[in-house]
Motif scaffolding. Sequence first.
Motif, mmCIF file in Angstrom:
data_model
loop_
_atom_site.group_PDB
_atom_site.id
_atom_site.type_symbol
_atom_site.label_atom_id
_atom_site.label_comp_id
_atom_site.label_asym_id
_atom_site.label_seq_id
_atom_site.Cartn_x
_atom_site.Cartn_y
_atom_site.Cartn_z
ATOM 1 N N ARG A 126 -22.492 -21.620 -34.754
ATOM 2 C CA ARG A 126 -23.795 -22.263 -34.669
ATOM 3 C C ARG A 126 -23.774 -23.585 -35.461
ATOM 4 N NH1 ARG A 126 -28.713 -21.443 -31.861
ATOM 5 N NH2 ARG A 126 -30.279 -22.397 -33.173
ATOM 6 N N SER A 127 -23.158 -23.545 -36.640
ATOM 7 C CA SER A 127 -23.092 -24.746 -37.482
ATOM 8 C C SER A 127 -22.239 -25.825 -36.833
ATOM 9 C CB SER A 127 -22.551 -24.400 -38.871
ATOM 10 O OG SER A 127 -21.150 -24.185 -38.815
ATOM 11 N N ARG A 128 -21.338 -25.413 -35.960
ATOM 12 C CA ARG A 128 -20.473 -26.377 -35.271
ATOM 13 C C ARG A 128 -21.080 -26.882 -33.968
ATOM 14 N NH1 ARG A 128 -15.915 -27.963 -38.331
ATOM 15 N NH2 ARG A 128 -16.376 -26.749 -40.204
ATOM 16 N N GLY A 129 -22.204 -26.304 -33.578
ATOM 17 C CA GLY A 129 -22.904 -26.791 -32.390
ATOM 18 C C GLY A 129 -22.228 -26.484 -31.066
ATOM 19 N N VAL A 130 -21.398 -25.450 -31.021
ATOM 20 C CA VAL A 130 -20.742 -25.108 -29.759
ATOM 21 C C VAL A 130 -21.672 -24.229 -28.919
ATOM 22 C CG1 VAL A 130 -18.450 -25.234 -30.789
ATOM 23 C CG2 VAL A 130 -19.620 -23.032 -30.682
ATOM 24 N N GLN A 175 -10.486 -11.551 -39.342
ATOM 25 C CA GLN A 175 -9.242 -12.198 -38.950
ATOM 26 C C GLN A 175 -9.528 -13.315 -37.931
ATOM 27 O OE1 GLN A 175 -6.252 -9.786 -36.929
ATOM 28 N NE2 GLN A 175 -4.972 -9.862 -38.770
ATOM 29 N N LEU A 176 -10.414 -13.025 -36.993
ATOM 30 C CA LEU A 176 -10.786 -14.037 -35.996
ATOM 31 C C LEU A 176 -11.466 -15.227 -36.671
ATOM 32 C CD1 LEU A 176 -11.189 -15.105 -33.107
ATOM 33 C CD2 LEU A 176 -13.248 -13.703 -32.952
ATOM 34 N N LEU A 177 -12.314 -14.971 -37.649
ATOM 35 C CA LEU A 177 -13.027 -16.051 -38.349
ATOM 36 C C LEU A 177 -12.030 -16.991 -39.031
ATOM 37 C CD1 LEU A 177 -15.727 -17.322 -39.116
ATOM 38 C CD2 LEU A 177 -15.826 -15.779 -41.079
ATOM 39 N N ASP A 178 -10.989 -16.432 -39.650
ATOM 40 C CA ASP A 178 -9.953 -17.260 -40.285
ATOM 41 C C ASP A 178 -9.322 -18.204 -39.260
ATOM 42 O OD1 ASP A 178 -10.353 -16.136 -42.729
ATOM 43 O OD2 ASP A 178 -8.665 -14.735 -42.607
ATOM 44 N N ILE A 179 -9.063 -17.670 -38.065
ATOM 45 C CA ILE A 179 -8.454 -18.479 -37.012
ATOM 46 C C ILE A 179 -9.403 -19.594 -36.577
ATOM 47 C CG2 ILE A 179 -7.626 -18.407 -34.608
ATOM 48 C CD1 ILE A 179 -5.760 -17.092 -36.714
ATOM 49 N N LEU A 180 -10.665 -19.262 -36.426
ATOM 50 C CA LEU A 180 -11.654 -20.271 -35.997
ATOM 51 C C LEU A 180 -11.779 -21.377 -37.034
ATOM 52 C CD1 LEU A 180 -14.413 -17.990 -34.409
ATOM 53 C CD2 LEU A 180 -12.516 -19.166 -33.280
ATOM 54 N N HIS A 181 -11.742 -20.994 -38.319
ATOM 55 C CA HIS A 181 -11.769 -22.000 -39.387
ATOM 56 C C HIS A 181 -10.569 -22.929 -39.270
ATOM 57 C CE1 HIS A 181 -14.593 -19.519 -42.107
ATOM 58 N NE2 HIS A 181 -15.223 -20.580 -41.680
ATOM 59 N N ALA A 182 -9.407 -22.323 -39.019
ATOM 60 C CA ALA A 182 -8.173 -23.113 -38.941
ATOM 61 C C ALA A 182 -8.197 -24.065 -37.742
ATOM 62 C CB ALA A 182 -6.975 -22.178 -38.844
ATOM 63 N N GLU A 183 -8.881 -23.667 -36.682
ATOM 64 C CA GLU A 183 -8.923 -24.495 -35.460
ATOM 65 C C GLU A 183 -9.930 -25.640 -35.568
ATOM 66 O OE1 GLU A 183 -9.770 -21.911 -32.162
ATOM 67 O OE2 GLU A 183 -7.748 -21.081 -32.131
ATOM 68 N N SER A 184 -10.844 -25.520 -36.522
ATOM 69 C CA SER A 184 -11.932 -26.522 -36.543
ATOM 70 C C SER A 184 -11.518 -27.760 -37.334
ATOM 71 C CB SER A 184 -13.196 -25.923 -37.128
ATOM 72 O OG SER A 184 -13.020 -25.682 -38.504
#
Length: 227
Positions: free
Chosen positions: A102-106, A218-227
């Motif tokens: 949400r904070s990333r506006g996707v 684990q998924l959240l870590d990946i999303l952080h890394a991708e942003s």
Amino acid sequence: MHMHRCFFFDMDGVLFDSMPFHAKAWVDTMHAYGFPFTSEDAYRFEGRTGKSVIDDAYMSRYGRHATEDEWQTLYAKKTQCFRSQGEAKAIPGIHDILAFLRSRGVLIFIVTGSGQQSLLNHLNHEFPGIFTSDCMITARDVERGKPDPEPYLKAYAKACTMVGDLTKEQCVVIENAPLGVRSGHAAGFEVYAVNTGPLPDDVLSCEGANHVYRNMYQLLDILHAES
Ligand code: MG
């Protein structure tokens, strides 16, 4: 690595820890009508419409399709059994993921085989302000349902009307179930599976999941890394 612009979320087993309730409802209902059915069957069939699961049971036992009356009666019983167990809780970590996206506006979509009004209302209660009816594909919007690619293709078509020049590569499907993964993969999207149930991970990778994660953190870590 790139940040995706559109996320397609499955609902049961991804947003809500509702699969144990569905499994119990299926087992109890099928047994009440004399059909063999295990909890594992419920997890393997997850994502299919109730009608097709019931039809398969009639086909195996009687060598014919279920009549309209038969499948509606069984499905009503299953729905009642599901509801009697109370409201499912959110999957641990999913609130953090949705807040981050949400904070990333996707764009955030729900693509579910469920059509139960109770669960859809539950969404707004548990995740206020995240999901809108414009960004939803339910059992009511599709003819074939998962594992057919139709639900995810319909979601993409809707998303394209909201975001110009959206490519399939900019979208990602978040799924927990083998048939849901198959549907997202067949529709041509990258699929991140989060294995929140009892089946082994390779069931999800065999259906085409690009990655299989143990949980939402684990998924959240990946999303952080991708942003
Ligand atoms: Mg699911």
